[in-house]
Design a protein around this motif. Structure first.
Motif, PDB file in Angstrom:
ATOM      1  N   LYS A  45       0.842  -1.191   0.000  1.00  0.00           N
ATOM      2  CA  LYS A  45       0.000   0.000   0.000  1.00  0.00           C
ATOM      3  C   LYS A  45       0.876   1.240   0.000  1.00  0.00           C
ATOM      4  N   CYS A  46       0.514   2.213  -0.845  1.00  0.00           N
ATOM      5  CA  CYS A  46       1.236   3.479  -0.897  1.00  0.00           C
ATOM      6  C   CYS A  46       0.818   4.304   0.328  1.00  0.00           C
ATOM      7  N   GLU A  47       1.804   4.722   1.106  1.00  0.00           N
ATOM      8  CA  GLU A  47       1.477   5.492   2.309  1.00  0.00           C
ATOM      9  C   GLU A  47       1.108   6.930   1.979  1.00  0.00           C
ATOM     10  N   ASN A  48       1.366   7.353   0.745  1.00  0.00           N
ATOM     11  CA  ASN A  48       1.017   8.711   0.328  1.00  0.00           C
ATOM     12  C   ASN A  48      -0.455   8.820  -0.073  1.00  0.00           C
ATOM     13  N   CYS A  49      -0.923   7.936  -0.976  1.00  0.00           N
ATOM     14  CA  CYS A  49      -2.304   8.047  -1.464  1.00  0.00           C
ATOM     15  C   CYS A  49      -3.214   6.909  -1.009  1.00  0.00           C
ATOM     16  N   GLY A  50      -2.633   5.840  -0.450  1.00  0.00           N
ATOM     17  CA  GLY A  50      -3.456   4.746   0.072  1.00  0.00           C
ATOM     18  C   GLY A  50      -3.804   3.675  -0.933  1.00  0.00           C
ATOM     19  N   VAL A  55       7.055   1.408  -7.110  1.00  0.00           N
ATOM     20  CA  VAL A  55       6.642   2.793  -7.313  1.00  0.00           C
ATOM     21  C   VAL A  55       5.119   2.831  -7.440  1.00  0.00           C
ATOM     22  N   CYS A  56       4.491   3.768  -6.762  1.00  0.00           N
ATOM     23  CA  CYS A  56       3.045   3.912  -6.857  1.00  0.00           C
ATOM     24  C   CYS A  56       2.680   4.461  -8.237  1.00  0.00           C
ATOM     25  N   ARG A  57       1.754   3.764  -8.904  1.00  0.00           N
ATOM     26  CA  ARG A  57       1.337   4.169 -10.247  1.00  0.00           C
ATOM     27  C   ARG A  57       0.584   5.495 -10.201  1.00  0.00           C
ATOM     28  N   GLN A  58      -0.117   5.738  -9.111  1.00  0.00           N
ATOM     29  CA  GLN A  58      -0.906   6.959  -8.994  1.00  0.00           C
ATOM     30  C   GLN A  58      -0.049   8.183  -8.664  1.00  0.00           C
ATOM     31  N   CYS A  59       0.900   7.995  -7.762  1.00  0.00           N
ATOM     32  CA  CYS A  59       1.755   9.106  -7.339  1.00  0.00           C
ATOM     33  C   CYS A  59       2.902   9.323  -8.323  1.00  0.00           C
ATOM     34  N   GLY A  60       3.231   8.287  -9.110  1.00  0.00           N
ATOM     35  CA  GLY A  60       4.244   8.418 -10.142  1.00  0.00           C
ATOM     36  C   GLY A  60       5.651   8.692  -9.653  1.00  0.00           C
TER      37      GLY A  60
HETATM   38 ZN   LIG Z   1       0.421   6.652  -4.177  1.00  0.00          ZN
END
Ligand SMILES: [Zn+2]
Length: 132
Positions: free
Chosen positions: A22-27, A36-41
């Motif tokens: 789980k990305c701790e930035n966007c969840g 690497v989170c695909r959403q946060c890039g």
């Molecule tokens: Zn993210």
């Protein structure tokens, strides 16, 4: 050599136990894990996340002409399941009884034998889905 083998086993554990991250930035939750989170890039902090295995059928098909490894289990149902945490995973659907598996059918993951290499060969296991 040893390193490759350790990495393989770590992956097997993740696959067997449905462990994503789980990305701790966007969840956003991923399975399989992503660096690497695909959403946060960008590279954010990713935390390991055990998935519930609960979800619903997003797409489904019945396999009547199987790959060689699955020839004994045909016909069988394969579905893309949207897990309640968000990721979509593909898996066989077992124990559907006479009930039809449709888009929206609620399922949960079970750990089952996938196939074997011949009569006395290696037996492979994987998660599958079962209607609830
Ligand atoms: Zn993210």
């Amino acid at each position: 050599m040893e390193r490759a083998s350790a990495s393989l086993w770590r992956r097997i554990n993740e696959r067997y136990n449905l462990v994503g991250n789980k990305c701790e930035n966007c969840g956003k939750i991923y399975f399989p894990k992503r660096i690497v989170c695909r959403q946060c890039g960008r590279k954010t902090k990713m935390r390991e996340e055990k998935l519930s295995g609960n979800g619903k059928v997003y797409a489904v098909t019945k396999i009547r002409v199987p790959a060689q490894a699955f020839k004994d289990s045909a016909p069988y149902t394969v579905a893309v399941v949207e897990l309640e945490e968000g990721p979509r995973v593909e898996g066989h659907v077992v124990d559907a009884g006479n009930g039809e598996v449709k888009i929206g059918t609620k399922v949960h993951s079970v750990f089952r034998k996938m196939h074997a290499d011949g009569e006395e060969g290696l037996i492979y296991y994987h998660f599958k889905f079962e209607p609830v």
